[in-house]
Design a protein around this motif. Structure first.
Motif, PDB file in Angstrom:
ATOM      1  N   SER A  30       0.815  -1.233   0.000  1.00  0.00           N
ATOM      2  CA  SER A  30       0.000   0.000   0.000  1.00  0.00           C
ATOM      3  C   SER A  30       0.836   1.266   0.000  1.00  0.00           C
ATOM      4  O   SER A  30       0.303   2.362  -0.187  1.00  0.00           O
ATOM      5  N   SER A  32       3.507   4.091  -1.054  1.00  0.00           N
ATOM      6  CA  SER A  32       4.222   4.634  -2.220  1.00  0.00           C
ATOM      7  C   SER A  32       5.371   5.566  -1.840  1.00  0.00           C
ATOM      8  O   SER A  32       5.992   6.163  -2.708  1.00  0.00           O
ATOM      9  N   HIS A  33       5.648   5.747  -0.533  1.00  0.00           N
ATOM     10  CA  HIS A  33       6.756   6.632  -0.130  1.00  0.00           C
ATOM     11  C   HIS A  33       8.098   5.980  -0.479  1.00  0.00           C
ATOM     12  O   HIS A  33       8.266   4.769  -0.285  1.00  0.00           O
ATOM     13  N   THR A  34       9.040   6.784  -0.932  1.00  0.00           N
ATOM     14  CA  THR A  34      10.315   6.211  -1.400  1.00  0.00           C
ATOM     15  C   THR A  34      11.561   6.703  -0.656  1.00  0.00           C
ATOM     16  O   THR A  34      12.550   5.974  -0.574  1.00  0.00           O
ATOM     17  N   SER A  78      10.002  -1.085   5.643  1.00  0.00           N
ATOM     18  CA  SER A  78       9.733   0.280   6.093  1.00  0.00           C
ATOM     19  C   SER A  78       8.348   0.683   5.624  1.00  0.00           C
ATOM     20  O   SER A  78       7.971   0.418   4.478  1.00  0.00           O
ATOM     21  N   VAL A  80       5.578   4.192   6.112  1.00  0.00           N
ATOM     22  CA  VAL A  80       5.308   5.485   6.764  1.00  0.00           C
ATOM     23  C   VAL A  80       3.897   6.006   6.501  1.00  0.00           C
ATOM     24  O   VAL A  80       3.502   7.038   7.010  1.00  0.00           O
ATOM     25  N   LYS A 111       6.654   4.841  10.478  1.00  0.00           N
ATOM     26  CA  LYS A 111       5.437   5.378  11.119  1.00  0.00           C
ATOM     27  C   LYS A 111       4.345   4.342  10.876  1.00  0.00           C
ATOM     28  O   LYS A 111       3.673   4.358   9.860  1.00  0.00           O
ATOM     29  N   ASP A 137       9.023   4.687  14.865  1.00  0.00           N
ATOM     30  CA  ASP A 137       9.659   6.016  14.901  1.00  0.00           C
ATOM     31  C   ASP A 137       9.590   6.693  16.264  1.00  0.00           C
ATOM     32  O   ASP A 137      10.548   7.322  16.695  1.00  0.00           O
TER      33      ASP A 137
HETATM   34  C1  B12 Z   1       6.784  13.213   0.549  1.00  0.00           C
HETATM   35  C2  B12 Z   1       5.533  12.641   1.188  1.00  0.00           C
HETATM   36  C3  B12 Z   1       4.604  12.014   0.361  1.00  0.00           C
HETATM   37  C4  B12 Z   1       4.811  11.826  -1.141  1.00  0.00           C
HETATM   38  C5  B12 Z   1       5.769  10.623  -1.333  1.00  0.00           C
HETATM   39  C6  B12 Z   1       6.608  10.807  -2.600  1.00  0.00           C
HETATM   40  C7  B12 Z   1       7.708   9.815  -2.664  1.00  0.00           C
HETATM   41  N1  B12 Z   1       8.111   9.514  -3.867  1.00  0.00           N
HETATM   42  O1  B12 Z   1       8.199   9.325  -1.683  1.00  0.00           O
HETATM   43  C8  B12 Z   1       3.343  11.557  -1.618  1.00  0.00           C
HETATM   44  C9  B12 Z   1       2.696  12.868  -2.042  1.00  0.00           C
HETATM   45  C10 B12 Z   1       3.193  10.545  -2.762  1.00  0.00           C
HETATM   46  C11 B12 Z   1       2.682  11.081  -0.341  1.00  0.00           C
HETATM   47  C12 B12 Z   1       1.513  10.363  -0.319  1.00  0.00           C
HETATM   48  C13 B12 Z   1       0.842  10.020   0.856  1.00  0.00           C
HETATM   49  N2  B12 Z   1       1.171  10.361   2.107  1.00  0.00           N
HETATM   50 CO1  B12 Z   1       2.862  11.168   2.547  1.00  0.00          CO
HETATM   51  N3  B12 Z   1       4.250  12.201   3.150  1.00  0.00           N
HETATM   52  C14 B12 Z   1       5.326  12.740   2.589  1.00  0.00           C
HETATM   53  C15 B12 Z   1       6.159  13.552   3.631  1.00  0.00           C
HETATM   54  C16 B12 Z   1       5.836  15.025   3.386  1.00  0.00           C
HETATM   55  C17 B12 Z   1       7.664  13.342   3.580  1.00  0.00           C
HETATM   56  C18 B12 Z   1       8.099  11.858   3.594  1.00  0.00           C
HETATM   57  C19 B12 Z   1       9.576  11.782   3.299  1.00  0.00           C
HETATM   58  O2  B12 Z   1       9.984  11.589   2.153  1.00  0.00           O
HETATM   59  N4  B12 Z   1      10.408  11.937   4.341  1.00  0.00           N
HETATM   60  C20 B12 Z   1      11.870  11.777   4.212  1.00  0.00           C
HETATM   61  C21 B12 Z   1      12.276  10.324   4.587  1.00  0.00           C
HETATM   62  C22 B12 Z   1      13.801  10.178   4.494  1.00  0.00           C
HETATM   63  O3  B12 Z   1      11.928  10.149   5.950  1.00  0.00           O
HETATM   64  P1  B12 Z   1      10.665   9.332   6.486  1.00  0.00           P
HETATM   65  O4  B12 Z   1       9.826   8.865   5.356  1.00  0.00           O
HETATM   66  O5  B12 Z   1      10.008  10.166   7.521  1.00  0.00           O
HETATM   67  O6  B12 Z   1      11.325   8.054   7.140  1.00  0.00           O
HETATM   68  C23 B12 Z   1      12.093   8.257   8.317  1.00  0.00           C
HETATM   69  C24 B12 Z   1      11.563   7.490   9.496  1.00  0.00           C
HETATM   70  O7  B12 Z   1      10.197   7.158   9.372  1.00  0.00           O
HETATM   71  C25 B12 Z   1      12.479   6.329   9.631  1.00  0.00           C
HETATM   72  N5  B12 Z   1      12.044   5.048   9.072  1.00  0.00           N
HETATM   73  C26 B12 Z   1      11.170   4.802   8.078  1.00  0.00           C
HETATM   74  N6  B12 Z   1      11.094   3.508   7.860  1.00  0.00           N
HETATM   75  C27 B12 Z   1      11.929   2.878   8.731  1.00  0.00           C
HETATM   76  C28 B12 Z   1      12.248   1.524   8.899  1.00  0.00           C
HETATM   77  C29 B12 Z   1      13.190   1.175   9.870  1.00  0.00           C
HETATM   78  C30 B12 Z   1      13.543  -0.268  10.073  1.00  0.00           C
HETATM   79  C31 B12 Z   1      13.808   2.191  10.652  1.00  0.00           C
HETATM   80  C32 B12 Z   1      14.827   1.818  11.672  1.00  0.00           C
HETATM   81  C33 B12 Z   1      13.482   3.534  10.484  1.00  0.00           C
HETATM   82  C34 B12 Z   1      12.555   3.858   9.514  1.00  0.00           C
HETATM   83  O8  B12 Z   1      13.677   6.646   8.978  1.00  0.00           O
HETATM   84  C35 B12 Z   1      13.488   7.728   8.071  1.00  0.00           C
HETATM   85  C36 B12 Z   1      14.553   8.776   8.367  1.00  0.00           C
HETATM   86  O9  B12 Z   1      14.427   9.267   9.678  1.00  0.00           O
HETATM   87  C37 B12 Z   1       5.566  13.021   4.994  1.00  0.00           C
HETATM   88  C38 B12 Z   1       5.499  14.070   6.116  1.00  0.00           C
HETATM   89  C39 B12 Z   1       6.850  14.332   6.723  1.00  0.00           C
HETATM   90  N7  B12 Z   1       7.167  15.578   6.817  1.00  0.00           N
HETATM   91  O10 B12 Z   1       7.557  13.382   7.094  1.00  0.00           O
HETATM   92  C40 B12 Z   1       4.162  12.571   4.584  1.00  0.00           C
HETATM   93  C41 B12 Z   1       3.472  11.402   5.323  1.00  0.00           C
HETATM   94  C42 B12 Z   1       4.458  10.257   5.495  1.00  0.00           C
HETATM   95  N8  B12 Z   1       2.429  10.998   4.392  1.00  0.00           N
HETATM   96  C43 B12 Z   1       1.351  10.696   5.007  1.00  0.00           C
HETATM   97  C44 B12 Z   1       0.165  10.276   4.353  1.00  0.00           C
HETATM   98  C45 B12 Z   1      -1.069  10.062   5.212  1.00  0.00           C
HETATM   99  C46 B12 Z   1       0.130  10.096   2.963  1.00  0.00           C
HETATM  100  C47 B12 Z   1      -1.079   9.667   2.141  1.00  0.00           C
HETATM  101  C48 B12 Z   1      -1.964   8.565   2.737  1.00  0.00           C
HETATM  102  C49 B12 Z   1      -1.890  10.941   1.842  1.00  0.00           C
HETATM  103  C50 B12 Z   1      -3.192  10.725   1.077  1.00  0.00           C
HETATM  104  N9  B12 Z   1      -4.301  10.888   1.802  1.00  0.00           N
HETATM  105  O11 B12 Z   1      -3.157  10.367  -0.073  1.00  0.00           O
HETATM  106  C51 B12 Z   1      -0.418   9.206   0.830  1.00  0.00           C
HETATM  107  C52 B12 Z   1      -0.072   7.714   0.924  1.00  0.00           C
HETATM  108  C53 B12 Z   1       0.252   7.176  -0.403  1.00  0.00           C
HETATM  109  C54 B12 Z   1       0.579   5.717  -0.280  1.00  0.00           C
HETATM  110  N10 B12 Z   1      -0.101   4.900  -1.069  1.00  0.00           N
HETATM  111  O12 B12 Z   1       1.423   5.335   0.515  1.00  0.00           O
HETATM  112  C55 B12 Z   1       1.452  10.825   6.499  1.00  0.00           C
HETATM  113  C56 B12 Z   1       1.525   9.489   7.227  1.00  0.00           C
HETATM  114  C57 B12 Z   1       0.778   9.591   8.553  1.00  0.00           C
HETATM  115  C58 B12 Z   1       0.943   8.441   9.490  1.00  0.00           C
HETATM  116  N11 B12 Z   1       1.806   7.470   9.291  1.00  0.00           N
HETATM  117  O13 B12 Z   1       0.266   8.477  10.477  1.00  0.00           O
HETATM  118  C59 B12 Z   1       2.715  11.758   6.652  1.00  0.00           C
HETATM  119  C60 B12 Z   1       3.547  11.519   7.925  1.00  0.00           C
HETATM  120  C61 B12 Z   1       2.158  13.217   6.624  1.00  0.00           C
HETATM  121  C62 B12 Z   1       1.345  13.546   7.850  1.00  0.00           C
HETATM  122  N12 B12 Z   1       1.934  14.189   8.838  1.00  0.00           N
HETATM  123  O14 B12 Z   1       0.196  13.224   7.928  1.00  0.00           O
HETATM  124  N13 B12 Z   1       3.383  11.470   0.723  1.00  0.00           N
END
Ligand code: B12
Length: 166
Positions: A30, A32-34, A78, A80, A111, A137
């Motif tokens: 499900s 699509s985050h990369t 992973s 999120v 997450k 997280d």
């Molecule tokens: C960019 C983004 C998108 C882009 C993704 C583009 C892409 N190619 O990746 C798009 C627009 C497509 C998108 C879509 C959606 N998103 Co989005 N997205 C984001 C955003 C703004 C940034 C994510 C990102 O790239 N972060 C940078 C990476 C490096 O960090 P990270 O993902 O946070 O991962 C970190 C940790 O989680 C951790 N981690 C992750 N996995 C693992 C695994 C292990 C083992 C370990 C140790 C650590 C770890 O390590 C990473 C670095 O610290 C976040 C909000 C935010 N500011 O974080 C929301 C967010 C992740 N999205 C969210 C949501 C809800 C969605 C959608 C459902 C929205 C919708 N209604 O359509 C869809 C889901 C689509 C799907 N089918 O999955 C929510 C998730 C909420 C939750 N989990 O409770 C967030 C948190 C926004 C929010 N605050 O509500 N999204």
């Protein structure tokens, strides 16, 4: 190697010495985050492992087939988007149902729910279903994950066995 598997796409600038092993990095069907996957790939490569990054929206069977084909030392899942807990329970069932993957270390993190921190019960449920570790997280740090990965190397495992057997 099958189409769709990206092996060590980011590691061209990293040391070329012997790798400690292979890690599959993936998300769930499900999700699509990369960038979470890119982050994990780079972190794990820094720890000395070769990474096979399956990319976003990975169907369960694609993950199972990739793991059977590559016999990784670790599978890192992973998620999120908030469905990680739910999807994780299904995916670990599919992995553990496969004879070759019953004892492969598999972890999940990110997450994992839509309500912030996972409860102890929710984490316990993931572990009981077959995950070796859960890196939610809100309650874990990247350092804890690095320590876990570091301890997987054959040398560390041998030491662990000696200590357990001592
Ligand atoms: C960019 C983004 C998108 C882009 C993704 C583009 C892409 N190619 O990746 C798009 C627009 C497509 C998108 C879509 C959606 N998103 Co989005 N997205 C984001 C955003 C703004 C940034 C994510 C990102 O790239 N972060 C940078 C990476 C490096 O960090 P990270 O993902 O946070 O991962 C970190 C940790 O989680 C951790 N981690 C992750 N996995 C693992 C695994 C292990 C083992 C370990 C140790 C650590 C770890 O390590 C990473 C670095 O610290 C976040 C909000 C935010 N500011 O974080 C929301 C967010 C992740 N999205 C969210 C949501 C809800 C969605 C959608 C459902 C929205 C919708 N209604 O359509 C869809 C889901 C689509 C799907 N089918 O999955 C929510 C998730 C909420 C939750 N989990 O409770 C967030 C948190 C926004 C929010 N605050 O509500 N999204």
């Amino acid at each position: 190697m099958s189409a769709g598997l990206t092996r060590g796409a980011t590691n061209t600038a990293r040391p070329t010495g012997a790798r400690r092993g292979t890690v599959v990095v993936t998300t769930v069907a499900s999700d699509s985050h990369t960038w979470n996957l890119v982050y994990l790939q780079m972190l794990i490569e820094e720890l000395g492992y070769e990474v096979i990054n399956l990319g976003p929206c990975v169907p369960d069977q694609v993950l199972v087939d990739a793991c059977r084909e590559t016999a990784p030392d670790l599978v890192v899942i992973s998620s999120v988007n908030g469905h990680g807990h739910q999807d994780g329970l299904r995916v670990i069932g599919a992995l553990r149902a496969c004879g070759e993957l019953t004892s492969t270390p598999v972890v999940i993190g990110g997450k994992l729910g839509v309500a912030g921190q996972q409860s102890e019960a929710a984490i316990g449920e993931l572990r009981s279903a077959g995950f070796d570790a859960v890196f939610d997280d809100s309650s874990t740090t990247p350092r804890e994950f690095s320590r876990f990965v570091g301890a997987l190397s054959p040398a560390a495992r041998a030491l662990e066995r000696t200590e357990v057997g001592a």
